[in-house]
Design a protein around this motif. Structure first.
Motif, PDB file in Angstrom:
ATOM      1  N   THR A  76      38.087  41.108  41.026  1.00 27.56           N
ATOM      2  CA  THR A  76      38.762  41.599  42.261  1.00 27.56           C
ATOM      3  C   THR A  76      37.634  41.154  43.679  1.00 27.56           C
ATOM      4  OG1 THR A  76      39.778  43.628  41.181  1.00 27.56           O
ATOM      5  CG2 THR A  76      39.287  43.786  43.477  1.00 27.56           C
ATOM      6  N   GLY A  77      36.493  41.260  43.415  1.00 26.60           N
ATOM      7  CA  GLY A  77      35.777  40.708  44.284  1.00 26.60           C
ATOM      8  C   GLY A  77      35.870  39.443  44.696  1.00 26.60           C
ATOM      9  N   ILE A  78      36.036  38.476  43.786  1.00 32.20           N
ATOM     10  CA  ILE A  78      36.243  37.202  43.943  1.00 32.20           C
ATOM     11  C   ILE A  78      37.253  36.685  44.670  1.00 32.20           C
ATOM     12  CG2 ILE A  78      36.656  35.068  42.903  1.00 32.20           C
ATOM     13  CD1 ILE A  78      34.760  35.670  40.502  1.00 32.20           C
ATOM     14  N   ASP A  79      38.557  37.706  44.432  1.00 37.38           N
ATOM     15  CA  ASP A  79      39.775  37.567  45.228  1.00 37.38           C
ATOM     16  C   ASP A  79      39.821  37.828  46.642  1.00 37.38           C
ATOM     17  OD1 ASP A  79      40.995  36.529  42.919  1.00 37.38           O
ATOM     18  OD2 ASP A  79      41.593  38.598  42.174  1.00 37.38           O
ATOM     19  N   MET A  80      38.744  38.822  46.876  1.00 33.44           N
ATOM     20  CA  MET A  80      38.625  39.585  48.151  1.00 33.44           C
ATOM     21  C   MET A  80      37.546  38.442  49.074  1.00 33.44           C
ATOM     22  SD  MET A  80      38.277  43.539  47.380  1.00 33.44           S
ATOM     23  CE  MET A  80      37.912  43.859  49.325  1.00 33.44           C
ATOM     24  N   ALA A  81      36.686  37.945  48.619  1.00 33.70           N
ATOM     25  CA  ALA A  81      35.667  37.113  49.235  1.00 33.70           C
ATOM     26  C   ALA A  81      36.208  35.916  49.999  1.00 33.70           C
ATOM     27  CB  ALA A  81      34.795  36.522  48.071  1.00 33.70           C
ATOM     28  N   THR A  82      35.452  35.864  51.074  1.00 33.46           N
ATOM     29  CA  THR A  82      35.727  35.081  52.429  1.00 33.46           C
ATOM     30  C   THR A  82      34.657  34.152  52.638  1.00 33.46           C
ATOM     31  OG1 THR A  82      34.963  36.605  54.154  1.00 33.46           O
ATOM     32  CG2 THR A  82      37.299  36.632  53.504  1.00 33.46           C
ATOM     33  N   GLY A  83      33.378  34.567  51.857  1.00 27.40           N
ATOM     34  CA  GLY A  83      32.136  33.527  52.369  1.00 27.40           C
ATOM     35  C   GLY A  83      32.280  32.247  51.668  1.00 27.40           C
TER      36      GLY A  83
END
Length: 284
Positions: A76-83
């Motif tokens: 879920t965090g990977i899908d949200m990441a923008t960095g």
């Protein structure tokens, strides 16, 4: 938002350690950073703590989801990441001051690096620190073989290019998820760095997955190692690679001692297991 570094923190009922963890990340001295707090269905005060931090610091993003386990929360965090880069922190651990600044400075000096791994301080019942040399490896195979990276596949002491996770995700429903995913990431990496800076405090207590393994957990561990061995083409007759096969053999011996099951089909494995059970294994 398009930051340089995305820090993903999976959280499940972590109210006792969460403040220590989040504070250590906020004190890294990075302003072009986002922290993604993934509440994985917590039933304690963790969700409220996450929301409070997000209200106070614009670098923090929070998502609340139904409990799905560590892999699902990380995904879920990977899908949200923008960095441009991505890293992970477990909610019961903490970072040492300046860790991310040091690592990001190294990657800025060497933009060819696909991921960097930094040393670890072990705190608790496991007193085994993980130390590396300051090195740059020009192939994933070299890194795998020379550092015995199957022994330190942890996601949380590494900073990756986010693009490496394009189609790669942690396996849901499996233990030892880090060793499952490492070969897929290594296949995408051309240059890997290791740092002697001990930047991560790993709190190892007697309640983790590896603390009291039963036969089912051991079988999952063996399956993960076998997958890594196959994916990386690890050879039993290579001196620098034999350690992985030895670890798998020890795991198989313990599985046999607990359940009588033979998984490895190597020659003489059954004999080794039988001898161990009836001699050294007695009384364990």
């Amino acid at each position: 938002m398009n930051e340089t570094l995305s820090v993903i923190v999976p959280i499940y009922n972590a109210e006792k350690t969460l403040e220590r963890c989040v504070t250590s990340i906020l004190r890294q001295g990075l302003h072009d950073m986002e922290m993604i707090l993934v509440d994985d269905g917590s039933t304690d005060s963790s969700p409220a703590m996450c929301d409070t931090w997000a209200e106070k610091d614009a670098r923090i993003r929070v998502t609340h989801k139904k409990n799905g386990g560590l892999s699902d929360a990380r995904n879920t965090g990977i899908d949200m990441a923008t960095g441009q880069y991505i890293t992970f922190v477990d909610s019961d651990d903490e970072l040492c001051p300046g860790t991310y600044r040091r690592m990001m400075d190294t990657m800025a000096e060497h933009p060819e690096i696909d991921f960097i791994e930094f040393s670890v301080n072990a705190i608790g019942w496991v007193k085994r620190d993980t130390k590396y040399k300051d090195c740059i490896y020009r192939s994933a195979r070299q890194y795998w073989r020379e550092t015995h990276s199957w022994n330190h596949a942890y996601a949380w002491n590494k900073i990756f290019r986010r693009e490496m996770f394009g189609t790669v995700r942690f396996p849901k429903g499996k233990l030892y998820e880090d060793i499952w995913i490492l070969p897929a990431l290594l296949k995408k990496a051309k240059v890997i760095a290791t740092s002697s800076f001990a930047g991560y405090n790993y709190y190892a207590y007697n309640s983790g997955v590896c603390a009291k393994p039963d036969s089912e957990k051991l079988k999952q561990c063996l399956a993960a190692d076998l997958n890594a061995q196959r994916e990386m083409g690890t050879r039993w007759y290579a001196v620098r690679e034999w350690d992985l096969f030895r670890s798998m053999l020890y795991c198989q011996v313990d599985i046999y001692r607990l359940s009588g099951e033979i998984i490895l089909k190597w020659p003489l494995v059954r004999l080794v297991c039988w001898v161990h059970k009836h001699t050294k294994g007695r009384g364990r």
